[in-house]
Enzyme design. Structure first.
Site, mmCIF file in Angstrom:
data_model
loop_
_atom_site.group_PDB
_atom_site.id
_atom_site.type_symbol
_atom_site.label_atom_id
_atom_site.label_comp_id
_atom_site.label_asym_id
_atom_site.label_seq_id
_atom_site.Cartn_x
_atom_site.Cartn_y
_atom_site.Cartn_z
ATOM 1 N N ASP A 22 -12.156 6.585 2.680
ATOM 2 C CA ASP A 22 -11.542 6.358 3.995
ATOM 3 C C ASP A 22 -11.997 7.451 4.949
ATOM 4 O O ASP A 22 -12.924 7.262 5.732
ATOM 5 C CB ASP A 22 -10.026 6.308 3.867
ATOM 6 C CG ASP A 22 -9.331 6.003 5.195
ATOM 7 O OD1 ASP A 22 -10.023 5.837 6.218
ATOM 8 O OD2 ASP A 22 -8.093 5.932 5.227
ATOM 9 N N LYS B 249 1.592 5.205 0.171
ATOM 10 C CA LYS B 249 1.102 6.507 0.600
ATOM 11 C C LYS B 249 1.529 7.544 -0.432
ATOM 12 O O LYS B 249 2.722 7.704 -0.715
ATOM 13 C CB LYS B 249 1.663 6.864 1.978
ATOM 14 C CG LYS B 249 1.134 5.991 3.105
ATOM 15 C CD LYS B 249 -0.347 6.230 3.359
ATOM 16 C CE LYS B 249 -0.831 5.510 4.599
ATOM 17 N NZ LYS B 249 -2.262 5.780 4.893
ATOM 18 N N LYS C 65 0.861 -1.189 0.000
ATOM 19 C CA LYS C 65 0.000 0.000 0.000
ATOM 20 C C LYS C 65 0.890 1.230 0.000
ATOM 21 O O LYS C 65 1.702 1.419 0.919
ATOM 22 C CB LYS C 65 -0.905 0.000 1.223
ATOM 23 C CG LYS C 65 -1.785 1.247 1.337
ATOM 24 C CD LYS C 65 -2.747 1.111 2.496
ATOM 25 C CE LYS C 65 -3.542 2.370 2.727
ATOM 26 N NZ LYS C 65 -4.550 2.197 3.794
ATOM 27 N N LYS D 281 -12.438 1.142 9.497
ATOM 28 C CA LYS D 281 -11.466 1.142 10.587
ATOM 29 C C LYS D 281 -12.238 1.218 11.899
ATOM 30 O O LYS D 281 -13.150 2.040 12.039
ATOM 31 C CB LYS D 281 -10.488 2.313 10.476
ATOM 32 C CG LYS D 281 -9.572 2.241 9.262
ATOM 33 C CD LYS D 281 -8.664 3.466 9.186
ATOM 34 C CE LYS D 281 -7.762 3.399 7.961
ATOM 35 N NZ LYS D 281 -6.985 4.659 7.789
#
Length: 327
Positions: A224, A150, A148, A246
């Site tokens: 997100d 960033k 992943k 999350k």
């Protein structure tokens, strides 16, 4: 015997600076809760979401305010009305799941009605930096199956190209962390798709998602920061194809499970992610990850040292939590 609630703050250093578009972190502060009753105790951990103005002091205050109700017997479902979503509710929710599992002598996965857990593929995070440094980071973990990245806006194509060169066989997903303001999102996605990127999280700031409605990106977009609880879902349909669940955003596994079910009903795919956290914080998220298309549960791997008795990571997989840790 009445329940007894204990809460405290702990600090864990990161293995290396954890850098995203909003800045760098060298440590993470978490809130740890223990709920005791008779011979049993349950534990939970929450990481305050700083971009929403939360911190450990506020989380501890929220836990203290809810403590009389918890000690009087409030259940997990009661927390949804008793407290707002966030790290404090997540830590209490996890502790109550753990306590219930020990009292019932049944693992949480059985309580939920899930199949017996097996290891889950997790992404591993490459921190935001210049292309050369991201290439260096990727080369060190090139054997991992899923990375992943960033991202930060300007220069992202060069960053991804450098990672792809270092890890030619890895699957790639990316997290823009709201940094693509003023960018041609369709063109960026087309270029990243050619480099094998499968998914891009949160290209624009939360609240500015309407600009995504008429886009036809070559890569699915995942919400997100724009998705915390079920209350957010209706505004995301037609703008995103995935959500990132999350537990610190949802306020616990109880809400996260309901969020996943509601997202599926709306045709949305699901990623389960985590904040920087120890294995205690990630263990409940494993139950959500079992029901997800992607898992990003590498939080403990990014710390200089995890809790003793933490989760087992092998290859690209994270293993189910054992009873001594949680659940």
């Amino acid at each position: 015997m009445q329940r007894h609630v204990e809460a405290r703050t702990e600090r864990f250093a990161t293995k290396a600076p954890f850098v995203i578009a909003r800045g760098a972190k060298h440590h993470v502060d978490v809130v740890t809760v223990t709920v005791r009753k008779d011979a049993h105790s349950g534990r939970g951990e929450g990481t305050p979401i700083y971009y929403r103005g939360d911190d450990c002091d506020k989380a501890l205050d929220a836990i203290r305010e809810a403590t009389p109700a918890i000690e009087a017997g409030a259940r997990r479902a009661d927390l949804l009305d008793l407290m707002p979503a966030g790290a404090a509710r997540n830590a209490l929710d996890a502790a109550l799941w753990d306590l219930e599992a020990k009292e019932a002598r049944r693992p949480v996965w059985q309580m939920i009605g899930l199949p017996e857990p097996r290891p889950v593929l997790t992404a591993y995070t490459i921190s935001l930096s210049d292309p050369a440094d991201m290439e260096r980071q990727a080369r060190a973990v090139a054997a991992r199956e899923l990375l992943k990245l960033k991202l930060g806006g300007e220069g992202d194509i060069d960053r991804v190209r450098a990672v792809r060169q270092a890890a030619p066989d890895a699957r790639l997903i990316a997290d823009a962390n709201q940094s693509w303001v003023g960018q041609d999102i369709e063109a960026l996605c087309h270029a990243l798709h050619a480099l094998g990127v499968e998914l891009v999280e949160q290209p624009l700031p939360a609240g500015e998602d309407a600009a995504l409605r008429d886009l036809r990106p070559a890569i699915p977009l995942a919400a997100d920061e724009s998705c915390h609880t079920r209350a957010d879902l209706d505004t995301l349909v037609g703008r995103y194809r995935f959500i990132n669940v999350k537990l610190d955003k949802a306020g616990g596994l109880t809400e996260a499970l309901a969020l996943i079910h509601a997202a599926r009903r709306r045709g949305l795919g699901v990623m389960t992610g985590c904040m920087l956290s120890t294995s205690l914080g990630v263990a409940p998220a494993f139950m959500a990850a079992m029901q997800s298309d992607y898992a990003d549960l590498d939080g403990p791997l990014l710390l200089a040292a995890d809790r003793m008795g933490g989760l087992e990571f092998s290859g690209s997989d994270v293993h189910p939590p054992h009873a001594a840790l949680w659940g």
